[in-house]
Design a protein around this motif. Structure first.
Motif, PDB file in Angstrom:
ATOM      1  N   ALA A 131      10.320  10.308   7.774  1.00  0.00           N
ATOM      2  CA  ALA A 131       9.025  10.653   7.178  1.00  0.00           C
ATOM      3  C   ALA A 131       7.880   9.998   7.955  1.00  0.00           C
ATOM      4  N   ARG A 169      12.753   5.480  -3.463  1.00  0.00           N
ATOM      5  CA  ARG A 169      13.763   5.024  -2.500  1.00  0.00           C
ATOM      6  C   ARG A 169      14.037   3.537  -2.671  1.00  0.00           C
ATOM      7  N   ARG A 192       0.836  -1.206   0.000  1.00  0.00           N
ATOM      8  CA  ARG A 192       0.000   0.000   0.000  1.00  0.00           C
ATOM      9  C   ARG A 192       0.873   1.259   0.000  1.00  0.00           C
ATOM     10  N   ALA A 193       1.964   1.230   0.758  1.00  0.00           N
ATOM     11  CA  ALA A 193       2.861   2.388   0.787  1.00  0.00           C
ATOM     12  C   ALA A 193       3.500   2.615  -0.580  1.00  0.00           C
ATOM     13  N   GLU A 251      13.282   7.731   5.062  1.00  0.00           N
ATOM     14  CA  GLU A 251      11.957   7.110   5.120  1.00  0.00           C
ATOM     15  C   GLU A 251      11.475   6.983   6.556  1.00  0.00           C
ATOM     16  N   ARG A 268       0.882   4.054  -3.010  1.00  0.00           N
ATOM     17  CA  ARG A 268       0.386   5.401  -2.709  1.00  0.00           C
ATOM     18  C   ARG A 268       1.438   6.492  -2.877  1.00  0.00           C
ATOM     19  N   ASP A 269       2.718   6.147  -2.674  1.00  0.00           N
ATOM     20  CA  ASP A 269       3.730   7.188  -2.538  1.00  0.00           C
ATOM     21  C   ASP A 269       4.876   7.003  -3.525  1.00  0.00           C
ATOM     22  N   ALA A 270       5.018   7.950  -4.433  1.00  0.00           N
ATOM     23  CA  ALA A 270       6.085   7.882  -5.439  1.00  0.00           C
ATOM     24  C   ALA A 270       7.457   7.960  -4.788  1.00  0.00           C
ATOM     25  N   ALA A 271       7.598   8.716  -3.691  1.00  0.00           N
ATOM     26  CA  ALA A 271       8.889   8.836  -3.020  1.00  0.00           C
ATOM     27  C   ALA A 271       9.329   7.494  -2.432  1.00  0.00           C
ATOM     28  N   THR A 272       8.383   6.745  -1.893  1.00  0.00           N
ATOM     29  CA  THR A 272       8.704   5.418  -1.359  1.00  0.00           C
ATOM     30  C   THR A 272       9.168   4.496  -2.481  1.00  0.00           C
ATOM     31  N   ARG A 273       8.499   4.570  -3.631  1.00  0.00           N
ATOM     32  CA  ARG A 273       8.917   3.750  -4.780  1.00  0.00           C
ATOM     33  C   ARG A 273      10.314   4.142  -5.242  1.00  0.00           C
TER      34      ARG A 273
END
Length: 387
Positions: free
Chosen positions: A249, A215, A204-205, A246, A208-213
């Motif tokens: 965040a 990293r 899910r993270a 991360e 939802r989150d381009a920054a997580t992808r």
């Protein structure tokens, strides 16, 4: 749970056998006073325990829409207590408080349910205090413990619990969940499901989150770049930085909210007078936040190492012709490079080195930068002709 949820069980992805077992217990067959939920990270151990608690409190066995279900799922039911910790361990004081709660008669007349997430983090004293309560349960009390494996619970505790083992959901099941529950685009859902390796929260993270992808992508590209000692040291430094970003965040907003709540509770305003009791309370809060930040960083580093392992797993699959789908299909060219540069046996040893680094940090408190530097040197690409 969303309003569209048909029952409390709908959020348990890929757990049909577990749901069947728990439904049967709710119906009165095989019900017992202590349960141990085990399964790999992200499989939904605590979600399964919470769904079970809701079903036990629900007049209809877990409808997902009644007041009882909603309050359990939202964490506000008077007869369901959940213990989770942001610290590195759960101490005896917390468990003794929980044991006292377990002796109370349920206000709603059904069950007094106590859920202990991360039961593997119980100190020895805490585990012994819990054992006594499980050995001498009250009539309407149900204990639900969650741990990664059955070996993570004391033998004396697990022998008194009914075991529920959750499986890792398949990529297809996770992707379908993301599409149906979160409205994620199918292509992105597939990417997040593969990258998460069955970890629902991680999927899910990522979705939802381009920054997580971004990293994660930076981490999985590291193995193909580990050629010199300088490469290894820079990679270790970058991995420490990426995971710290991360972790920060995840905690910064919560830290600020807790500080604001503390200030409001003591009537503190900017440049205003501070009560004498405020300073010790602030110091205690800052200590707790520091401990939580350390654990969060270790958790994120651990996820990063899991992502690294997936690259070597993919390289082994390619080299041996296993035919299984790649976790990191998006960087297939770099995975192929790793596979060509080393034998499957060497890549298997590299996976072993990653496990050793995890143990050094999590069990022996080796500083993250030092453990990562040692690891990256161990993962360094062999010289030409040396495998």
């Amino acid at each position: 749970m969303t309003a569209a949820t048909a029952s409390v069980w709908d959020g348990l992805v890929g757990q049909r056998a577990v749901i069947a077992t728990l439904r049967t217990a709710v119906a009165g067959q095989g019900m017992t006073h202590a349960w141990l939920f085990t399964g790999p990270p992200g499989s939904g151990r605590s979600n399964a325990a919470t769904a079970f608690a809701a079903a036990l409190q629900c007049p209809d066995g877990g409808c997902g829409t009644c007041h009882e279900c909603h309050t359990v799922l939202n964490g506000s039911h008077a007869d369901v207590t959940v213990v989770r910790t942001e610290k590195l361990s759960i101490g005896v004081k917390e468990v003794r408080d929980l044991v006292r709660s377990s002796a109370l008669a349920p206000a709603g007349g059904r069950w007094q349910v106590l859920i202990v997430e991360d039961a593997d983090r119980l100190t020895e004293q805490a585990a012994n205090a819990l054992l006594k309560a499980i050995e001498e349960p009250t009539e309407r009390t149900v204990w639900m413990l969650c741990a990664p494996t059955v070996e993570d619970a004391l033998p004396t505790i697990r022998s008194r619990c009914r075991l529920v083992t959750l499986a890792t959901p398949s990529t297809a099941e996770v992707a379908a969940f993301l599409e149906s529950r979160d409205g994620v685009d199918p292509a992105l859902a597939s990417l997040a499901a593969r990258a998460s390796q069955g970890h629902i929260g991680r999927a899910r993270a990522l979705a939802r989150d381009a920054a997580t992808r971004a990293r994660r992508e930076e981490i999985v590209r590291l193995p193909a770049r580990l050629r010199t000692l300088k490469d290894c040291l820079l990679a270790a430094q970058r991995l420490a930085e990426v995971t710290k970003e991360e972790a920060d965040a995840l905690t910064t907003e919560l830290d600020a909210r807790e500080k604001a709540d503390l200030d409001a509770g003591y009537g503190v305003v900017e440049r205003g007078r501070r009560p004498r009791e405020y300073a010790p309370a602030l110091a205690e809060l800052e200590r707790a936040q520091k401990t939580r930040a350390k654990r969060r960083h270790l958790d994120v580093v651990d996820r990063g190492l899991t992502d690294l392992m997936s690259v070597y797993r993919d390289a082994i699959a390619l080299a041996t012709g296993a035919g299984s789908a790649l976790v990191n299909e998006e960087i297939r060219a770099e995975v192929e490079q790793v596979a060509r540069a080393a034998t499957p046996e060497l890549n298997l040893r590299r996976i072993g080195s990653i496990f050793e680094a995890r143990e050094q940090m999590l069990e022996f408190n080796v500083p993250v930068p030092l453990a990562l530097e040692s690891l990256m040197v161990a993962l360094r690409a062999p010289e030409e002709g040396v495998r």
